[in-house]
Design an enzyme around this catalytic site. Structure first.
Site, PDB file in Angstrom:
ATOM      1  N   HIS A 184     -56.525  41.245  11.917  1.00 39.57           N
ATOM      2  CA  HIS A 184     -56.862  39.886  11.477  1.00 39.57           C
ATOM      3  C   HIS A 184     -58.316  39.550  11.820  1.00 39.57           C
ATOM      4  O   HIS A 184     -59.102  39.171  10.948  1.00 39.57           O
ATOM      5  CB  HIS A 184     -55.903  38.886  12.130  1.00 39.57           C
ATOM      6  N   GLU A 185     -58.669  39.713  13.081  1.00 39.82           N
ATOM      7  CA  GLU A 185     -60.040  39.373  13.497  1.00 39.82           C
ATOM      8  C   GLU A 185     -61.036  40.330  12.850  1.00 39.82           C
ATOM      9  O   GLU A 185     -62.148  39.928  12.501  1.00 39.82           O
ATOM     10  CB  GLU A 185     -60.171  39.391  15.024  1.00 39.82           C
ATOM     11  N   HIS A 229     -61.920  38.914   9.544  1.00 41.86           N
ATOM     12  CA  HIS A 229     -62.927  37.838   9.699  1.00 41.86           C
ATOM     13  C   HIS A 229     -64.316  38.452   9.906  1.00 41.86           C
ATOM     14  O   HIS A 229     -65.304  37.995   9.343  1.00 41.86           O
ATOM     15  CB  HIS A 229     -62.605  36.982  10.927  1.00 41.86           C
ATOM     16  N   GLU A 264     -60.301  32.712   6.128  1.00 35.39           N
ATOM     17  CA  GLU A 264     -58.922  33.109   6.414  1.00 35.39           C
ATOM     18  C   GLU A 264     -58.377  34.032   5.317  1.00 35.39           C
ATOM     19  O   GLU A 264     -57.531  34.890   5.584  1.00 35.39           O
ATOM     20  CB  GLU A 264     -58.074  31.838   6.569  1.00 35.39           C
TER      21      GLU A 264
HETATM   22 ZN    ZN Z   1     -57.992  33.603  11.318  1.00 37.09          ZN
END
Ligand code: ZN
Length: 499
Positions: free
Chosen positions: A263-264, A267, A293
């Protein structure tokens, strides 16, 4: 770009503001990762000083005169014009709110945050309610000061999602409300999948090594960033050439580190893909929270929770944990890690029921700012909605309305960006599948390079030139649409649950 001296001066000024903001980010990163506890008070003062300097620079008369002149300059090229117009929008918004109001709001936020922490600890909503009430009144006032087209909620959401309209949100959450229960029902009528293998004991160092491998495979550039451990993972940018990620590791829950990291990492790939030459300008910044996101969730869910991805990665993971995963196949792993189960806490919800948590918060926030509900009645409204949508009883406010920090910070209009991120992600992933031949075969072979370069080209490099809806229309031919997410989810859970 044409040579324009005034524009160049404006760019230098904007980059100095960005320098201060990124220095603040370094302090904050250090505070989360390394700072000794006795440094807290001094660090808070240093951060406040720097934020004050950045705010004064971003609202100064010097900047006003740059913007006034440049707004009337018809020699600017299209990117220069967008940079001036977006900066002017930010400037007018920031200067609309009187300094005295900002201070009053800051004070209310710090009181409300403290009250929320105590209320959560004591499981007693009544400790939070009066402070929340004051904060909501101030946020209503703020919406009136800032202005909006159709609903005060739009004014608050503009901080996170510039240009987003309530009509778009209503339409998409109507679809969620109508369609998601159908899918959830199908899943709940078939036998549950097993994910118990995730909760054995896993050596933390081996987990950490695997997470670095995951980031490298995604294309995260370690010469322009690093990863560290924290309890609440985040990504932070210190400007071009330094985008850092953090992750979380739990000995008895292998899933934590894997999907936090992916997830990170998603980003971070977005931030590493912004145009370095546009530093400090809208064209070099991310478009909005939902677009940010969409990038993290595309990697986390559409890629990182897919069968092709685990057909490639699982052998490596199994080699690191041969005993714990001895009787698990790549397909078992894919199925187990996509287990759907209604639960109380948003942050640990699965990919599907997550959106009920957001829908509930959206409905409540809208009711608050349409003046349809009193602060005292929020817990019962919360509990009613959990019963209605997820068929679960909320045992306490601690596990109910007090679970999230957002409202105590006055962050109203933030929650929808999480769901929007997933829906945009599904739309972008579908567009990527159309554009890249054999995308999923490539992922299965361990190759995500074409996907990353497509994202760079279609999304990352544009920065804030387009808002979320404009970008989505440009890339996919249509605006926000829940159907792509629904179709993606339907196919995925059909494979997993066999309905
Ligand atoms: Zn996030």
């Amino acid at each position: 770009m044409k040579e324009n001296q005034l524009y160049n001066q404006f760019v230098t000024y904007m980059q100095r503001v960005a320098d201060i903001q990124h220095a603040t980010a370094v302090l904050h990163w250090d505070q989360e990762i390394f700072m000794p506890k006795n440094a807290a008070a001094n660090r808070a003062r240093q951060s406040a000083t720097l934020s004050g300097v950045a705010h004064r620079m971003a609202t100064s008369e010097e900047l006003r005169s740059f913007l006034n002149e440049l707004m009337a300059d018809d020699s600017l090229d299209s990117i220069q014009r967008i940079n001036v117009e977006k900066s002017n929008h930010d400037f007018l918004k920031a200067t609309k709110i009187p300094e005295s109001f900002v201070e009053k709001l800051q004070h209310a936020i710090s009181e409300s945050f403290q009250a929320w922490s105590q209320a959560k600890e004591a499981d007693d909503y009544s400790l939070f309610a009066p402070k929340l009430k004051t904060l909501i009144e101030l946020k209503k006032e703020e919406a009136e000061i800032v202005g909006y087209d159709h609903h005060p909620y739009e004014a608050l959401m503009d901080d996170y999602e510039p240009g987003m309209k309530i009509e778009v949100l209503d339409r998409v959450f109507d679809q969620v409300r109508q369609q998601l229960p159908i899918l959830l029902k199908k899943i709940s009528q078939t036998p549950q999948v097993d994910n118990s293998f995730l909760f054995k004991s896993f050596n933390k160092d081996s987990q950490w090594d695997f997470s670095l491998h995951v980031l490298r495979e995604m294309g995260y550039d370690f010469d322009e960033g690093r990863q560290d451990i924290t309890s609440h993972p985040f990504t932070t940018s210190f400007g071009p050439g330094d985008v850092r990620v953090t992750t979380r590791v739990a000995e008895n829950d292998l899933g934590e580190i894997i999907w936090s990291t992916i997830h990170e990492g998603g980003h971070a790939l977005y931030e590493q893909g912004l145009m370095k030459s546009e530093y400090g300008l809208p064209s070099g910044s991310y478009a909005s929270l939902s677009v940010h996101e969409s990038q993290s969730r595309l990697w986390e869910n559409n890629v990182g929770r897919s069968l092709p991805y685990w057909k490639h990665m699982f052998a490596d993971l199994k080699q690191r944990f041969p005993k714990q995963l001895a009787s698990v196949s790549d397909i078992d792993f894919f199925k187990g890690t996509n287990k759907v189960e209604p639960s109380l806490i948003r942050t640990s919800a699965d990919e599907l029921t997550y959106h009920f948590h957001v829908l509930i918060r959206y409905e409540i926030e809208k009711a608050i700012f349409s003046k349809e509900v009193e602060v005292e009645d929020l817990p019962s409204l919360w509990n009613e909605k959990y019963k209605k949508y997820l068929e679960i009883e909320v045992p306490s406010d601690q596990k109910g309305i007090l679970q999230d920090v957002h409202w105590s910070y006055g962050s109203f209009g933030y929650f929808p960006t999480y769901s929007l991120g997933s829906f945009y992600a599904a739309q972008y992933y579908e567009a990527a599948k159309q554009a890249i031949p054999n995308l999923e075969q490539n992922i299965e072979a361990g190759n995500t390079k074409e996907l990353l370069s497509w994202l760079r080209d279609q999304i990352h490099k544009h920065g804030r030139r387009y808002n979320a809806e404009e970008l989505c229309k440009k890339v996919t031919g249509k605006g926000l649409d829940f159907n792509d997410f629904y179709n993606y989810a339907f196919q995925k859970y059909q494979t997993i649950y066999g309905f």
